[in-house]
Design an enzyme around this catalytic site. Structure first.
Site, short mmCIF file in Angstrom:
data_model
loop_
_atom_site.label_atom_id
_atom_site.label_comp_id
_atom_site.label_asym_id
_atom_site.label_seq_id
_atom_site.Cartn_x
_atom_site.Cartn_y
_atom_site.Cartn_z
CE LYS A 10 -3.87 -1.79 2.39
NZ LYS A 10 -4.97 -2.31 3.49
CE1 TYR A 50 -9.46 -1.98 0.16
CE2 TYR A 50 -8.34 -0.86 -0.23
CZ TYR A 50 -8.87 -2.08 0.22
OH TYR A 50 -7.25 -1.87 0.55
CG ASN A 113 -3.64 -2.12 6.68
OD1 ASN A 113 -3.45 -1.63 5.59
ND2 ASN A 113 -4.55 -3.26 7.12
CG HIS A 116 -5.67 -6.25 -0.10
ND1 HIS A 116 -6.25 -5.59 0.64
CD2 HIS A 116 -5.46 -6.84 -1.40
CE1 HIS A 116 -7.34 -6.95 0.47
NE2 HIS A 116 -7.05 -7.31 -1.11
CD GLU A 127 -8.87 -8.94 -3.19
OE1 GLU A 127 -7.65 -9.26 -3.19
OE2 GLU A 127 -9.77 -8.65 -2.63
P1 CMP Z 1 -7.07 -4.61 3.83
O1 CMP Z 1 -6.59 -6.18 4.33
O2 CMP Z 1 -6.70 -4.22 2.86
O3 CMP Z 1 -8.91 -4.20 3.73
C1 CMP Z 1 -9.84 -3.24 3.73
C2 CMP Z 1 -8.78 -2.43 4.64
O4 CMP Z 1 -9.84 -1.66 4.99
C3 CMP Z 1 -7.77 -2.80 5.27
O5 CMP Z 1 -6.84 -3.60 5.43
C4 CMP Z 1 -7.26 -1.38 6.12
O6 CMP Z 1 -6.44 -0.74 5.73
C5 CMP Z 1 -8.53 -0.94 6.40
N1 CMP Z 1 -9.72 -1.07 7.09
C6 CMP Z 1 -10.20 -2.36 8.10
N2 CMP Z 1 -10.96 -1.82 9.00
C7 CMP Z 1 -10.61 -0.98 8.91
C8 CMP Z 1 -11.07 0.21 10.64
N3 CMP Z 1 -11.83 -0.40 11.50
N4 CMP Z 1 -11.18 1.97 10.36
C9 CMP Z 1 -10.69 2.02 9.12
N5 CMP Z 1 -9.78 1.50 8.48
C10 CMP Z 1 -9.94 0.26 8.09
#
Ligand code: CMP
Length: 138
Positions: A10, A50, A113, A116, A127
């Site tokens: 990311k 998403y 984070n 993904h 995806e």
């Molecule tokens: P990802 O695995 O890419 O899938 C969806 C993404 O949404 C997740 O990683 C985070 O980057 C984001 N995400 C998931 N839960 C939350 C949350 N509670 N608050 C903010 N971002 C979130």
């Protein structure tokens, strides 16, 4: 079962120059990189990618984050690739992630984070085809 999964480094991971470390970790864990590219998503692209989260309160913020800089999508392959990738990434929230996982080592928050990974065979199919044509997957 031998399978493919989609991984994305990311914008936070790319900006922190973690690309090499993350790819090394995948290769050390038996993944083959079948396809890779670097690109910047438009808001529309990120909203489509998403779409399953479109009703979530964090949706707009997630789209803003995913479009703030370059990302590196990859197709990874190995035995049980989807599950193994999720193990190596660690829990979505870095506070819950196990020691040695990518998110534990590098992630700032549940949103920022670093990586993904597809969460099921169905999402991996969607995806992978979102980012790659069949002739780009070697
Ligand atoms: P990802 O695995 O890419 O899938 C969806 C993404 O949404 C997740 O990683 C985070 O980057 C984001 N995400 C998931 N839960 C939350 C949350 N509670 N608050 C903010 N971002 C979130």
């Amino acid at each position: 079962m031998f399978e493919q999964t989609l991984s994305i480094i990311k914008p936070d991971g790319v900006a922190k120059n973690l690309t090499g470390n993350i790819i090394q970790l995948f290769e050390n864990n038996g993944f083959e990189i079948k396809a890779i590219k670097k690109l910047i998503l438009t808001k529309k692209n990120a909203e489509s990618f998403y779409y399953v989260h479109k009703e979530r309160p964090f949706f707009k913020s997630l789209v803003d984050f995913m479009t703030e800089g370059a990302i590196i999508p990859m197709v990874l392959s190995r035995e049980n690739a989807i599950l193994k990738n999720r193990e190596i990434m660690g829990a979505t929230n870095p506070k819950d992630a196990a020691e040695g996982t990518i998110r534990k080592m590098y992630a700032e928050s549940i949103e920022r984070n670093i990586v993904h990974g597809s969460d099921s065979p169905e999402s991996a199919k969607f995806e992978i085809s979102f980012f790659f044509n069949y002739f780009e997957i070697i």
